[in-house]
Design a protein around this motif. Structure first.
Motif, PDB file in Angstrom:
ATOM      1  N   ALA A 110      -1.235   8.865   7.888  1.00 55.00           N
ATOM      2  CA  ALA A 110      -2.540   9.448   8.252  1.00 55.00           C
ATOM      3  C   ALA A 110      -3.510   8.413   8.803  1.00 55.00           C
ATOM      4  N   ARG A 111      -2.992   7.433   9.550  1.00 47.67           N
ATOM      5  CA  ARG A 111      -3.931   6.461  10.135  1.00 47.67           C
ATOM      6  C   ARG A 111      -4.120   6.768  11.624  1.00 47.67           C
ATOM      7  N   CYS A 112      -4.121   5.726  12.469  1.00 47.34           N
ATOM      8  CA  CYS A 112      -4.591   6.005  13.838  1.00 47.34           C
ATOM      9  C   CYS A 112      -3.590   6.754  14.713  1.00 47.34           C
ATOM     10  N   VAL A 156       0.386  13.958   5.522  1.00 50.50           N
ATOM     11  CA  VAL A 156       0.805  13.388   4.241  1.00 50.50           C
ATOM     12  C   VAL A 156       0.720  11.871   4.294  1.00 50.50           C
ATOM     13  N   ASP A 157       0.131  11.262   3.292  1.00 48.28           N
ATOM     14  CA  ASP A 157       0.134   9.791   3.223  1.00 48.28           C
ATOM     15  C   ASP A 157       0.228   9.358   1.778  1.00 48.28           C
ATOM     16  N   ARG A 158       0.972   8.278   1.550  1.00 51.55           N
ATOM     17  CA  ARG A 158       1.088   7.772   0.189  1.00 51.55           C
ATOM     18  C   ARG A 158      -0.201   7.061  -0.232  1.00 51.55           C
ATOM     19  N   PRO A 178      -2.399  -3.979   6.474  1.00 54.03           N
ATOM     20  CA  PRO A 178      -2.411  -5.342   7.011  1.00 54.03           C
ATOM     21  C   PRO A 178      -2.461  -5.377   8.536  1.00 54.03           C
ATOM     22  N   SER A 179      -3.683  -5.436   9.052  1.00 51.71           N
ATOM     23  CA  SER A 179      -3.859  -5.403  10.501  1.00 51.71           C
ATOM     24  C   SER A 179      -5.259  -5.874  10.848  1.00 51.71           C
ATOM     25  N   THR A 180      -5.387  -6.697  11.903  1.00 47.52           N
ATOM     26  CA  THR A 180      -6.716  -6.836  12.485  1.00 47.52           C
ATOM     27  C   THR A 180      -6.953  -5.574  13.312  1.00 47.52           C
ATOM     28  N   HIS A 181      -8.019  -5.448  14.050  1.00 48.78           N
ATOM     29  CA  HIS A 181      -8.423  -4.100  14.474  1.00 48.78           C
ATOM     30  C   HIS A 181      -9.339  -4.119  15.695  1.00 48.78           C
ATOM     31  N   ILE A 182      -8.913  -4.885  16.706  1.00 49.20           N
ATOM     32  CA  ILE A 182      -9.671  -4.897  17.961  1.00 49.20           C
ATOM     33  C   ILE A 182      -9.002  -3.882  18.880  1.00 49.20           C
ATOM     34  N   PHE A 183      -9.765  -2.976  19.440  1.00 48.28           N
ATOM     35  CA  PHE A 183      -9.143  -2.034  20.381  1.00 48.28           C
ATOM     36  C   PHE A 183     -10.051  -1.830  21.597  1.00 48.28           C
ATOM     37  N   ARG A 204     -12.938  -2.334  11.053  1.00 47.34           N
ATOM     38  CA  ARG A 204     -11.948  -2.504   9.980  1.00 47.34           C
ATOM     39  C   ARG A 204     -11.277  -1.168   9.664  1.00 47.34           C
ATOM     40  N   ARG A 205     -10.032  -1.259   9.251  1.00 48.43           N
ATOM     41  CA  ARG A 205      -9.224  -0.055   9.098  1.00 48.43           C
ATOM     42  C   ARG A 205      -9.713   0.894   8.004  1.00 48.43           C
ATOM     43  N   PRO A 206     -10.241   0.406   6.878  1.00 42.11           N
ATOM     44  CA  PRO A 206     -10.735   1.389   5.910  1.00 42.11           C
ATOM     45  C   PRO A 206     -11.832   2.275   6.520  1.00 42.11           C
ATOM     46  N   ARG A 266       4.036  10.565  -1.404  1.00 45.05           N
ATOM     47  CA  ARG A 266       5.048   9.741  -0.713  1.00 45.05           C
ATOM     48  C   ARG A 266       6.160  10.629  -0.163  1.00 45.05           C
ATOM     49  N   VAL A 267       6.531  10.361   1.076  1.00 47.10           N
ATOM     50  CA  VAL A 267       7.659  11.079   1.672  1.00 47.10           C
ATOM     51  C   VAL A 267       8.926  10.264   1.420  1.00 47.10           C
ATOM     52  N   ALA A 268       9.915  10.912   0.809  1.00 46.00           N
ATOM     53  CA  ALA A 268      11.183  10.210   0.538  1.00 46.00           C
ATOM     54  C   ALA A 268      12.075  10.233   1.768  1.00 46.00           C
ATOM     55  N   GLY A 321       3.172   6.231  17.236  1.00 50.20           N
ATOM     56  CA  GLY A 321       2.558   4.997  16.736  1.00 50.20           C
ATOM     57  C   GLY A 321       3.623   3.968  16.384  1.00 50.20           C
ATOM     58  N   ASP A 322       3.295   3.139  15.383  1.00 46.00           N
ATOM     59  CA  ASP A 322       4.223   2.057  15.005  1.00 46.00           C
ATOM     60  C   ASP A 322       5.566   2.576  14.505  1.00 46.00           C
ATOM     61  N   ALA A 323       5.618   3.793  14.031  1.00 43.25           N
ATOM     62  CA  ALA A 323       6.903   4.330  13.560  1.00 43.25           C
ATOM     63  C   ALA A 323       7.926   4.306  14.692  1.00 43.25           C
ATOM     64  N   GLY A 381      -2.012  -2.032  19.455  1.00 38.82           N
ATOM     65  CA  GLY A 381      -1.389  -0.978  18.656  1.00 38.82           C
ATOM     66  C   GLY A 381      -2.296   0.202  18.352  1.00 38.82           C
ATOM     67  N   ILE A 382      -3.581  -0.058  18.154  1.00 37.14           N
ATOM     68  CA  ILE A 382      -4.484   1.040  17.768  1.00 37.14           C
ATOM     69  C   ILE A 382      -4.734   1.960  18.963  1.00 37.14           C
ATOM     70  N   SER A 383      -5.091   1.352  20.104  1.00 37.86           N
ATOM     71  CA  SER A 383      -5.295   2.183  21.310  1.00 37.86           C
ATOM     72  C   SER A 383      -4.018   2.937  21.643  1.00 37.86           C
TER      73      SER A 383
HETATM   74  C1  FAD Z   1      -1.088  -8.713  11.679  1.00 41.52           C
HETATM   75  C2  FAD Z   1      -1.373  -7.532  12.568  1.00 41.52           C
HETATM   76  C3  FAD Z   1      -2.523  -7.528  13.336  1.00 41.52           C
HETATM   77  C4  FAD Z   1      -2.786  -6.450  14.173  1.00 41.52           C
HETATM   78  N1  FAD Z   1      -3.922  -6.469  14.920  1.00 41.52           N
HETATM   79  C5  FAD Z   1      -4.192  -5.454  15.761  1.00 41.52           C
HETATM   80  C6  FAD Z   1      -5.386  -5.441  16.541  1.00 41.52           C
HETATM   81  O1  FAD Z   1      -6.227  -6.340  16.478  1.00 41.52           O
HETATM   82  N2  FAD Z   1      -5.586  -4.385  17.373  1.00 41.52           N
HETATM   83  C7  FAD Z   1      -4.675  -3.360  17.492  1.00 41.52           C
HETATM   84  O2  FAD Z   1      -4.897  -2.454  18.274  1.00 41.52           O
HETATM   85  N3  FAD Z   1      -3.566  -3.336  16.741  1.00 41.52           N
HETATM   86  C8  FAD Z   1      -3.305  -4.343  15.890  1.00 41.52           C
HETATM   87  N4  FAD Z   1      -2.171  -4.327  15.123  1.00 41.52           N
HETATM   88  C9  FAD Z   1      -1.269  -3.170  15.257  1.00 41.52           C
HETATM   89  C10 FAD Z   1      -1.808  -1.983  14.474  1.00 41.52           C
HETATM   90  O3  FAD Z   1      -2.037  -2.353  13.148  1.00 41.52           O
HETATM   91  C11 FAD Z   1      -0.806  -0.838  14.514  1.00 41.52           C
HETATM   92  O4  FAD Z   1      -0.310  -0.664  15.808  1.00 41.52           O
HETATM   93  C12 FAD Z   1      -1.411   0.464  14.003  1.00 41.52           C
HETATM   94  O5  FAD Z   1      -1.778   0.327  12.667  1.00 41.52           O
HETATM   95  C13 FAD Z   1      -0.441   1.612  14.130  1.00 41.52           C
HETATM   96  O6  FAD Z   1      -0.957   2.731  13.468  1.00 41.52           O
HETATM   97  P1  FAD Z   1      -0.006   3.830  12.841  1.00 41.52           P
HETATM   98  O7  FAD Z   1      -0.912   4.948  12.463  1.00 41.52           O
HETATM   99  O8  FAD Z   1       1.117   4.077  13.759  1.00 41.52           O
HETATM  100  O9  FAD Z   1       0.663   3.146  11.564  1.00 41.52           O
HETATM  101  P2  FAD Z   1       0.013   2.523  10.274  1.00 41.52           P
HETATM  102  O10 FAD Z   1      -1.359   2.063  10.521  1.00 41.52           O
HETATM  103  O11 FAD Z   1       1.009   1.538   9.770  1.00 41.52           O
HETATM  104  O12 FAD Z   1      -0.076   3.747   9.248  1.00 41.52           O
HETATM  105  C14 FAD Z   1       1.075   4.277   8.646  1.00 41.52           C
HETATM  106  C15 FAD Z   1       0.665   5.117   7.456  1.00 41.52           C
HETATM  107  O13 FAD Z   1       1.846   5.750   6.974  1.00 41.52           O
HETATM  108  C16 FAD Z   1       1.793   5.760   5.563  1.00 41.52           C
HETATM  109  N5  FAD Z   1       3.165   5.813   5.064  1.00 41.52           N
HETATM  110  C17 FAD Z   1       4.159   4.933   5.289  1.00 41.52           C
HETATM  111  N6  FAD Z   1       5.285   5.325   4.673  1.00 41.52           N
HETATM  112  C18 FAD Z   1       4.993   6.485   4.044  1.00 41.52           C
HETATM  113  C19 FAD Z   1       5.750   7.362   3.232  1.00 41.52           C
HETATM  114  N7  FAD Z   1       7.043   7.149   2.965  1.00 41.52           N
HETATM  115  N8  FAD Z   1       5.138   8.463   2.738  1.00 41.52           N
HETATM  116  C20 FAD Z   1       3.839   8.703   3.021  1.00 41.52           C
HETATM  117  N9  FAD Z   1       3.077   7.901   3.769  1.00 41.52           N
HETATM  118  C21 FAD Z   1       3.642   6.800   4.289  1.00 41.52           C
HETATM  119  C22 FAD Z   1       1.095   4.461   5.195  1.00 41.52           C
HETATM  120  O14 FAD Z   1       0.517   4.555   3.912  1.00 41.52           O
HETATM  121  C23 FAD Z   1       0.056   4.336   6.321  1.00 41.52           C
HETATM  122  O15 FAD Z   1      -1.173   4.872   5.928  1.00 41.52           O
HETATM  123  C24 FAD Z   1      -1.887  -5.367  14.267  1.00 41.52           C
HETATM  124  C25 FAD Z   1      -0.729  -5.371  13.477  1.00 41.52           C
HETATM  125  C26 FAD Z   1      -0.474  -6.433  12.640  1.00 41.52           C
HETATM  126  C27 FAD Z   1       0.767  -6.405  11.808  1.00 41.52           C
END
Ligand code: FAD
Length: 457
Positions: free
Chosen positions: A12-14, A33-35, A43-48, A103-105, A127-129, A288-290, A301-303
């Motif tokens: 449930a993030r970006c 759904v999010d754990r 763990p991420s910095t957050h410039i977009f 910041r991400r929070p 949590r999704v298994a 996203g990152d998945a 990554g955020i954009s």
């Molecule tokens: C060190 C670092 C620095 C970065 N700096 C930048 C930056 O400056 N600018 C930028 O644009 N990007 C940055 N990124 C990349 C950015 O963090 C990611 O691209 C972005 O967070 C992707 O978002 P997402 O929603 O795909 O995944 P995520 O932010 O990883 O969110 C995934 C969510 O899924 C949930 N989840 C995972 N597994 C389960 C499960 N089994 N059941 C339920 N929930 C689950 C987690 O709790 C989490 O909330 C950085 C990454 C790293 C590692």
């Protein structure tokens, strides 16, 4: 108790929250759904950049994000080896602004709340298994949370669950075109930093060092050091001393925070690998990152997650009508994602490579600065210009020629660098069309490549 939805979004993030918001607004029943509980960090910095901010504007949440006090970052102060330059960040008339550092929070909580308001059922601390399949098709997920273990049935399961995606793993999505990281990241926040408008991002890369600094939300200033992996032992033996030394080595960032105070703990991410994953199959998709992660040095990554979510939402809505049309729509979306992300993934790996920047590349950038072409380079960061449109073969040849003429470096060394860059470009173009897979196929096969492990999606 079990429940059924049109779409279950895991994470449930970006990536996940905007997708859930957009689908719920289209009238679909959506579980998000999010754990984690929100607000919470990741763990991420957050410039977009501009394009990400535009998605926030279209989602209707930009004002809430800006209420955090994050200033628009309007200037880029970069140092690449001896080349230092400060330039305005390009902005189109319909852009709400330029770059942001939130910041991400703060950011993720605004996004989750938007999904809730749109009508998605938000299940946190859940949590999704893994996915559940029937007759070769994903038909839901198994979750554990407050209500115990249960099944959430769905016509489509989307993994937006980040790098360690449980959806990817259980659907058997294979990875391809891996780019191992060569650096690690350490970052911290300062209050009381002194800077005057325009808000500026410092991106300083010299010798083997890389330090980034910029104003963030809530009056904080972010400082990140991205040293080569070989320095990990020094970091581990004295994390704070190591970070302070990195900061001190970057004079303009050190001066900005000199009168301030560091708040909170040092944060670190010690390893990463860039990858693509198969991102669609019968009843499932990854966003996203998945589905794709690239070296975080250029902060894309955020954009990307926001843009991908918007695009996937449109694909899902267009594909409604039956399993076949839905699978076709998500497969087409996956092809778009690969096309959209391929060049930036390689470029991000280059920016995060250990060692000094090759003189040929510095010379190419120097020519861009001299000819007033920096905006086009910054538009690479804005995902509006492709790296190949700026770092062209013609520029490479011209830079090589100039360097040889100036005799500052050994001719053979310059020619070797130029050849290596040109050969690597050809290898990348091949891999973009014929991905190199890292693992074998899984249980709920993706829309399968036609020619075994090296075919494009
Ligand atoms: C060190 C670092 C620095 C970065 N700096 C930048 C930056 O400056 N600018 C930028 O644009 N990007 C940055 N990124 C990349 C950015 O963090 C990611 O691209 C972005 O967070 C992707 O978002 P997402 O929603 O795909 O995944 P995520 O932010 O990883 O969110 C995934 C969510 O899924 C949930 N989840 C995972 N597994 C389960 C499960 N089994 N059941 C339920 N929930 C689950 C987690 O709790 C989490 O909330 C950085 C990454 C790293 C590692």
């Amino acid at each position: 108790m079990d429940a059924a939805f049109d779409v279950v979004v895991v994470g449930a993030r970006c990536a996940g929250s905007p997708l859930a918001t957009l689908l719920a607004r289209e009238g679909l029943s959506v579980a998000l759904v999010d754990r984690a509980e929100f607000p919470s960090d990741t763990p991420s910095t957050h410039i977009f950049q501009n394009e990400g901010a535009k998605v926030l504007e279209r989602l209707g949440v930009l004002d809430k994000v800006l209420a955090s006090g994050a200033p628009w970052i309007e200037r880029n102060d970069s140092r690449i080896s001896h080349l230092r330059h400060a330039d305005p960040i390009p902005r189109r008339p319909d852009d709400p602004g330029t770059w942001l550092c939130v910041r991400r929070p703060v950011l993720d909580t605004v996004l989750v709340e938007a999904a809730r308001e749109a009508g998605a059922q938000v299940l946190t601390s859940t949590r999704v298994a893994g996915v559940v399949e029937r007759d070769g098709r994903v038909c839901g997920v198994r979750v554990s949370g407050e209500g115990g273990v249960r099944l959430l049935a769905a016509g489509l399961v989307v993994g937006a669950d980040g790098r360690g995606s449980a959806v990817a793993r259980s659907a058997g999505a294979r990875s391809y075109n891996l780019i191992p990281g060569q650096r690690f990241g350490v970052w911290a926040y300062y209050e009381g930093a002194t800077w005057s408008p325009p808000a500026t991002l410092f991106f300083h890369r010299w010798d083997d060092e890389l330090v980034i600094g910029c104003p963030a939300d809530s009056g904080l200033f972010l400082v990140a050091a991205i040293p080569p992996l070989e320095r990990l032992p020094s970091f581990r033996s004295d994390p704070d001393g190591f970070f302070d030394a990195q900061l001190a080595a970057c004079e303009p960032v050190a001066a900005t925070v000199a009168g301030g105070r560091r708040v909170g703990k040092l944060q670190a991410m010690l390893r990463w690998t860039g990858y693509f994953r198969e991102s669609a199959g019968p009843g499932w998709a990854l966003v996203g990152d998945a589905g794709h992660f690239k070296d975080p040095t250029p902060g894309q990554g955020i954009s990307d997650a926001l843009r991908q979510a918007e695009r996937l939402a449109s694909a899902v809505v267009a594909g409604l009508g039956g399993p076949a049309s839905l699978d076709q729509a998500t497969a087409a979306w996956w092809r778009w994602r690969d096309e959209d992300a391929a060049e930036m993934a390689w470029f991000a790996g280059d920016l995060g490579r250990a060692g000094p920047v090759p003189p040929v590349l510095v010379e190419m950038l120097g020519e861009l600065v001299a000819s007033g072409g920096v905006a086009s380079f910054l538009d690479v960061m804005n995902h509006r210009t492709k790296p190949s449109e700026v770092l062209t073969a013609t520029r490479l040849a011209a830079a090589t020629g100039r360097l040889i003429k100036r005799r500052e470096h050994r001719r053979s060394e310059i020619l070797r660098q130029a050849k290596e860059i040109a050969a690597e470009e050809l290898r990348r173009q091949w891999l973009n069309k014929h991905p190199a897979y890292a693992g074998s196929g899984g249980p709920v096969g993706a829309t399968q490549p036609q020619e075994g492990v090296v075919s494009p999606p």
